[in-house]
Design a protein around this motif. Sequence first.
Motif, PDB file in Angstrom:
ATOM      1  N   GLN A  39      -6.117   2.542   3.140  1.00 13.59           N
ATOM      2  CA  GLN A  39      -4.930   2.990   3.860  1.00 13.59           C
ATOM      3  C   GLN A  39      -4.510   1.974   4.915  1.00 13.59           C
ATOM      4  O   GLN A  39      -3.321   1.739   5.138  1.00 13.59           O
ATOM      5  CB  GLN A  39      -5.202   4.348   4.517  1.00 13.59           C
ATOM      6  N   GLY A  49      -0.993   0.128   5.132  1.00 10.38           N
ATOM      7  CA  GLY A  49      -0.207   0.298   6.348  1.00 10.38           C
ATOM      8  C   GLY A  49       0.192  -1.045   6.959  1.00 10.38           C
ATOM      9  O   GLY A  49       1.342  -1.237   7.362  1.00 10.38           O
ATOM     10  N   ARG A  50      -0.757  -1.979   7.016  1.00 12.20           N
ATOM     11  CA  ARG A  50      -0.435  -3.308   7.572  1.00 12.20           C
ATOM     12  C   ARG A  50       0.564  -4.030   6.681  1.00 12.20           C
ATOM     13  O   ARG A  50       1.463  -4.714   7.176  1.00 12.20           O
ATOM     14  CB  ARG A  50      -1.719  -4.144   7.717  1.00 12.20           C
ATOM     15  N   TYR A  51       0.415  -3.882   5.372  1.00 12.33           N
ATOM     16  CA  TYR A  51       1.329  -4.556   4.440  1.00 12.33           C
ATOM     17  C   TYR A  51       2.763  -4.078   4.641  1.00 12.33           C
ATOM     18  O   TYR A  51       3.694  -4.881   4.688  1.00 12.33           O
ATOM     19  CB  TYR A  51       0.876  -4.291   3.011  1.00 12.33           C
ATOM     20  N   PHE A  52       2.961  -2.765   4.750  1.00 12.74           N
ATOM     21  CA  PHE A  52       4.311  -2.229   4.857  1.00 12.74           C
ATOM     22  C   PHE A  52       4.867  -2.299   6.276  1.00 12.74           C
ATOM     23  O   PHE A  52       6.050  -2.039   6.476  1.00 12.74           O
ATOM     24  CB  PHE A  52       4.338  -0.782   4.366  1.00 12.74           C
ATOM     25  N   ASN A  53       4.036  -2.652   7.257  1.00 13.38           N
ATOM     26  CA  ASN A  53       4.500  -2.654   8.642  1.00 13.38           C
ATOM     27  C   ASN A  53       4.311  -3.990   9.345  1.00 13.38           C
ATOM     28  O   ASN A  53       4.463  -4.061  10.564  1.00 13.38           O
ATOM     29  CB  ASN A  53       3.761  -1.566   9.440  1.00 13.38           C
ATOM     30  N   GLU A  54       3.991  -5.033   8.588  1.00  9.30           N
ATOM     31  CA  GLU A  54       3.826  -6.329   9.232  1.00  9.30           C
ATOM     32  C   GLU A  54       5.161  -6.783   9.805  1.00  9.30           C
ATOM     33  O   GLU A  54       6.214  -6.635   9.191  1.00  9.30           O
ATOM     34  CB  GLU A  54       3.281  -7.355   8.234  1.00  9.30           C
ATOM     35  N   GLY A  55       5.088  -7.371  11.005  1.00  7.95           N
ATOM     36  CA  GLY A  55       6.305  -7.690  11.742  1.00  7.95           C
ATOM     37  C   GLY A  55       6.939  -9.001  11.339  1.00  7.95           C
ATOM     38  O   GLY A  55       6.675  -9.552  10.276  1.00  7.95           O
ATOM     39  N   GLN A  56       7.768  -9.509  12.215  1.00  3.54           N
ATOM     40  CA  GLN A  56       8.511 -10.742  11.962  1.00  3.54           C
ATOM     41  C   GLN A  56       7.538 -11.910  11.775  1.00  3.54           C
ATOM     42  O   GLN A  56       6.545 -12.039  12.498  1.00  3.54           O
ATOM     43  CB  GLN A  56       9.448 -11.039  13.125  1.00  3.54           C
ATOM     44  N   THR A 116      -4.475  -7.588   3.436  1.00  2.00           N
ATOM     45  CA  THR A 116      -3.153  -7.567   2.811  1.00  2.00           C
ATOM     46  C   THR A 116      -2.957  -8.877   2.037  1.00  2.00           C
ATOM     47  O   THR A 116      -3.679  -9.857   2.259  1.00  2.00           O
ATOM     48  CB  THR A 116      -2.050  -7.447   3.863  1.00  2.00           C
ATOM     49  N   GLU A 150      -1.934   4.317  -4.625  1.00  2.00           N
ATOM     50  CA  GLU A 150      -1.285   4.858  -3.427  1.00  2.00           C
ATOM     51  C   GLU A 150      -1.239   6.379  -3.412  1.00  2.00           C
ATOM     52  O   GLU A 150      -1.046   6.983  -2.355  1.00  2.00           O
ATOM     53  CB  GLU A 150       0.151   4.326  -3.338  1.00  2.00           C
TER      54      GLU A 150
END
Length: 225
Positions: free
Chosen positions: A60, A64-71, A133, A217
């Motif tokens: 999970q 989560g990091r994959y879909f929420n990694e920033g700029q 990720t 998932e």
Amino acid sequence: MTRQMTRWRRIAATGIAAVMLSGGGGARATGVWSGGATTPPLFNSSETPSTHVAMFPKWQGALGRYFNEGQLTDGSCESSFFNRCHLREWSEFLGGLRGKSPREQVDAVNYYMNRVRYIIDPRNYGVPDYWATPREFLSRNGDCEDYAIAKYLSLRALGFPPAKLRVVVLQDLNLKVAHAILVVYLNGRALVLDNQIRGVVSATTIHHYKAIYSINEQFWWLHRS
């Protein structure tokens, strides 16, 4: 990753109760996709499905990091930090696969990711077990589950549904170590994408793997021989 087998088995054993409470039912000769189609058994195991994927925090966490990694910042592709150069390379690779057949995409993703250097988690991240990720994997290299995750999310980006993909945690009976692979269900067959095997092969050709659990998932499956 070899130190994690006892923990994985404990998680899997604990999950039996969750499966029964969720109405998952008993062990089956085949798995079940979210669409209701059956899957061929993996390595002669029976499967018990459950929706309790939250029991696997490292999985999970990676999602989560994959879909929420920033700029991303600018930088060289030789950098140890994933930047726009790494993303451009990966995006161009995936873009070049669009329009090709699913099998061609599977073969290409497997070959592309298997070129990455293998490194164990304690040396790479300073912890016994870390699920990376694709961004982390492509910039820092990784171990077996990192190859599987990067292949999984590459194929998801190409349009493969979760129902056709599973990260499988297993025991390598020859080497007597824990291992992880990606399985892709295509044309009624379970195809194995494995960093220890050069090409994509059918699961039926491998006889030294014992599946412990598999996950995507939406679901996870407990495997029993």
